[in-house]
Design an enzyme around this catalytic site. Structure first.
Site, PDB file in Angstrom:
ATOM      1  N   HIS A 172     -26.071  30.149 -67.421  1.00 23.12           N
ATOM      2  CA  HIS A 172     -25.090  30.254 -66.507  1.00 23.12           C
ATOM      3  C   HIS A 172     -23.915  31.445 -66.853  1.00 23.12           C
ATOM      4  O   HIS A 172     -23.828  31.675 -68.107  1.00 23.12           O
ATOM      5  CB  HIS A 172     -24.270  29.098 -66.230  1.00 23.12           C
ATOM      6  CG  HIS A 172     -23.468  29.131 -65.261  1.00 23.12           C
ATOM      7  ND1 HIS A 172     -22.217  28.789 -65.588  1.00 23.12           N
ATOM      8  CD2 HIS A 172     -23.701  27.622 -64.676  1.00 23.12           C
ATOM      9  CE1 HIS A 172     -21.579  27.889 -65.008  1.00 23.12           C
ATOM     10  NE2 HIS A 172     -22.449  27.854 -63.511  1.00 23.12           N
ATOM     11  N   ASP A 190     -26.480  24.631 -74.776  1.00 26.75           N
ATOM     12  CA  ASP A 190     -25.614  24.979 -73.245  1.00 26.75           C
ATOM     13  C   ASP A 190     -26.276  23.399 -72.030  1.00 26.75           C
ATOM     14  O   ASP A 190     -27.923  23.730 -71.588  1.00 26.75           O
ATOM     15  CB  ASP A 190     -25.179  25.477 -72.488  1.00 26.75           C
ATOM     16  CG  ASP A 190     -25.089  25.506 -70.525  1.00 26.75           C
ATOM     17  OD1 ASP A 190     -25.091  23.950 -70.752  1.00 26.75           O
ATOM     18  OD2 ASP A 190     -24.525  26.607 -69.757  1.00 26.75           O
ATOM     19  N   GLN A 204     -26.927  21.346 -67.714  1.00 28.24           N
ATOM     20  CA  GLN A 204     -27.981  20.270 -66.622  1.00 28.24           C
ATOM     21  C   GLN A 204     -28.682  19.426 -67.283  1.00 28.24           C
ATOM     22  O   GLN A 204     -29.772  19.248 -66.671  1.00 28.24           O
ATOM     23  CB  GLN A 204     -28.652  21.360 -65.709  1.00 28.24           C
ATOM     24  CG  GLN A 204     -27.756  22.395 -65.257  1.00 28.24           C
ATOM     25  CD  GLN A 204     -27.090  21.545 -63.770  1.00 28.24           C
ATOM     26  OE1 GLN A 204     -27.639  20.542 -63.355  1.00 28.24           O
ATOM     27  NE2 GLN A 204     -26.323  22.795 -63.324  1.00 28.24           N
ATOM     28  N   LYS A 224     -21.217  16.691 -64.412  1.00 29.43           N
ATOM     29  CA  LYS A 224     -22.375  16.484 -63.489  1.00 29.43           C
ATOM     30  C   LYS A 224     -22.864  15.498 -64.188  1.00 29.43           C
ATOM     31  O   LYS A 224     -24.700  15.410 -63.708  1.00 29.43           O
ATOM     32  CB  LYS A 224     -23.043  17.910 -64.840  1.00 29.43           C
ATOM     33  CG  LYS A 224     -22.409  18.923 -63.957  1.00 29.43           C
ATOM     34  CD  LYS A 224     -22.862  20.559 -64.222  1.00 29.43           C
ATOM     35  CE  LYS A 224     -22.084  21.762 -64.477  1.00 29.43           C
ATOM     36  NZ  LYS A 224     -21.641  22.114 -62.810  1.00 29.43           N
TER      37      LYS A 224
HETATM   38  N1  PLP Z   1     -23.731  26.066 -67.604  1.00 26.86           N
HETATM   39  C1  PLP Z   1     -25.028  25.702 -67.059  1.00 26.86           C
HETATM   40  C2  PLP Z   1     -26.325  25.610 -67.149  1.00 26.86           C
HETATM   41  C3  PLP Z   1     -24.206  25.050 -66.537  1.00 26.86           C
HETATM   42  O1  PLP Z   1     -24.684  24.236 -65.014  1.00 26.86           O
HETATM   43  C4  PLP Z   1     -22.177  24.709 -65.380  1.00 26.86           C
HETATM   44  C5  PLP Z   1     -22.430  24.458 -64.008  1.00 26.86           C
HETATM   45  O2  PLP Z   1     -22.423  24.716 -63.083  1.00 26.86           O
HETATM   46  C6  PLP Z   1     -21.663  25.438 -66.585  1.00 26.86           C
HETATM   47  C7  PLP Z   1     -22.245  25.765 -67.807  1.00 26.86           C
HETATM   48  C8  PLP Z   1     -20.946  25.528 -66.209  1.00 26.86           C
HETATM   49  O3  PLP Z   1     -19.431  24.177 -65.871  1.00 26.86           O
HETATM   50  P1  PLP Z   1     -18.495  23.717 -65.720  1.00 26.86           P
HETATM   51  O4  PLP Z   1     -17.722  24.791 -64.638  1.00 26.86           O
HETATM   52  O5  PLP Z   1     -18.262  22.228 -65.553  1.00 26.86           O
HETATM   53  O6  PLP Z   1     -16.915  23.752 -67.096  1.00 26.86           O
END
Ligand code: PLP
Length: 407
Positions: free
Chosen positions: A124, A201, A204, A227
């Site tokens: 991401h 990270d 998910q 999430k």
């Molecule tokens: N990393 C992953 C794998 C994600 O799916 C997401 C959000 O979709 C993020 C990071 C970023 O999360 P947030 O927007 O809640 O900070």
């Protein structure tokens, strides 16, 4: 332990019980954010109705109660991920802020001029851009673990990158675009052979899998509350105490200091030195309630149910002519990404929205993944414990109908 009864579960999520465009809502955008159960909504409401107060610096009753509640929330989260101590949990706004904290603070501790950091090809943007920007300042290099067309990381390539002695490895547990479950335990052990710390990270994964940071032996594990059935604006990072103690603060101001004069400032203990300013106390209490909500079910049973949904949706979608799945790793979790030949994902998403089905279309904040597959985006359907096979039937019919309209 609660019986896994889908009707009872859905009653806890009133938002699901509504019509959009005159059709019952089918909510398959859970990877973007899950809906919140009543207990979470009520916990946050209760806090503002009866307990609201700034924490850590008040001698009066409300402040002490709010401080205790906030620190108890930290304990609950620590126990949820099996941290050694609650101080290893730092509350942040979510995954993005946690990763920015690490890129800044761990980066400052470990990354010198010309040094390298490893990420994977399926990250991401939040687990890529903060490292990239930090490395631009230090004139360093971002190394990227390759993946194949199924969306599986190439561990031989990873080993080669580790031999270049990067300072940090940061990888997703579960890819938000491909659904790939990465073999993180193995990847962490591989990095540790070279004494390289690993950031996971977990955006998910927290809602879907049991996370045991001691068993994984990761150095950091970051996540977003929203999430995993908790409110927006809260999340956190787990970090091994030996790292957190060595790392410099990320933001400066109130709460994170010990003594302050115009000449010199000393900093508070871990985790407070990373929590500058007034935190989102109400959301932290909501997060604690969300954790307890998840824990109230048999996790294996929930995981098996969600896997069943994924398998069923994959089988049914495969019957639609021209469907191509983006991400076909043997171990996937929580979501399906796909395209239909000749149809733009955005058009498909817009049409099925009018049939009451909420999915996400686009690059899902992972543009390099789309570039790798040579597509502008995908349609992503992502599931939570409250989804049903009946909803999948509605979704698949909607996709079929939309595809026929657009061809
Ligand atoms: N990393 C992953 C794998 C994600 O799916 C997401 C959000 O979709 C993020 C990071 C970023 O999360 P947030 O927007 O809640 O900070």
């Amino acid at each position: 332990m609660n019986q896994f009864n889908i009707n009872d579960i859905r009653k806890q999520f009133p938002v699901l019980d509504q019509q959009v465009y005159g059709k019952p809502l089918v909510y398959f955008d859970n990877a973007a954010t899950t809906q919140k159960p009543l207990c979470v909504i009520e916990r946050e409401r209760d806090y503002y109705l009866h307990e609201n107060c700034n924490i850590h610096r008040g001698v009066h009753y409300l402040s002490q109660m709010a401080t205790e509640a906030y620190e108890n929330a930290r304990k609950t989260v620590a126990q949820f991920v099996n941290a050694r101590q609650s101080q290893e949990i730092v509350f942040t706004r979510g995954t993005t802020e946690s990763l920015n904290l690490l890129a800044t603070s761990l980066g400052q501790l470990l990354v010198g001029e010309g040094d390298k950091v490893v990420v994977s090809a399926m990250e991401h943007h939040s687990n890529m851009v903060p490292w990239q920007q930090m490395l631009m300042r230090s004139k360093g290099e971002l190394l990227v673990i390759r993946m194949d067309k199924k969306g599986v990381l190439d561990l031989n390539h990873y080993e080669e990158l580790l031999k270049q002695r990067p300072k940090i490895v940061s990888i997703a547990h579960i890819s938000n675009t491909l659904g790939t479950v990465n073999p993180i335990k193995e990847m962490i052990a591989m990095a540790h052979k070279y004494d390289i710390p690993v950031v996971i990270d977990g955006a998910q994964s927290m809602a879907h899998q049991v996370i045991d940071v001691q068993d994984l032996d990761c150095d950091f594990y970051v996540f977003s509350g929203h999430k995993m059935y908790a409110p927006m604006g809260i999340g956190g990072l787990y970090g091994k105490m030996e790292w957190l103690e060595k790392m410099p603060p990320y933001q400066f101001g109130g709460e994170m200091v010990d003594t302050v004069s115009f000449e010199k400032t000393t900093f508070n203990k871990v985790p407070f030195k990373f929590e500058a300013g007034t935190p989102n106390v109400g959301a932290a209490l909501g997060l604690e309630t969300a954790v307890k909500f998840i824990q109230s079910f048999d996790r294996q049973e929930v995981e098996a149910y969600e896997d069943e949904l994924l398998e069923y949706a994959t089988e049914e979608l495969a019957n639609i002519e021209g469907t191509r799945f983006i991400g076909q790793a043997p171990k996937r979790n929580g979501l399906i990404s796909f395209v239909i030949d000749g149809i733009h994902p955005y058009d498909l998403g817009t049409i099925i929205d009018k049939m009451g089905v909420a999915v996400r279309t686009g690059h899902h904040c992972a543009e390099p993944v789309m570039t790798f597959f040579g597509i502008p985006g995908t349609v992503r359907a992502s599931f939570a414990m409250y989804n049903t096979k009946e909803e999948i039937d509605i979704f698949v019919k909607a996709v079929e109908k939309a595809a026929n309209m657009l061809k």
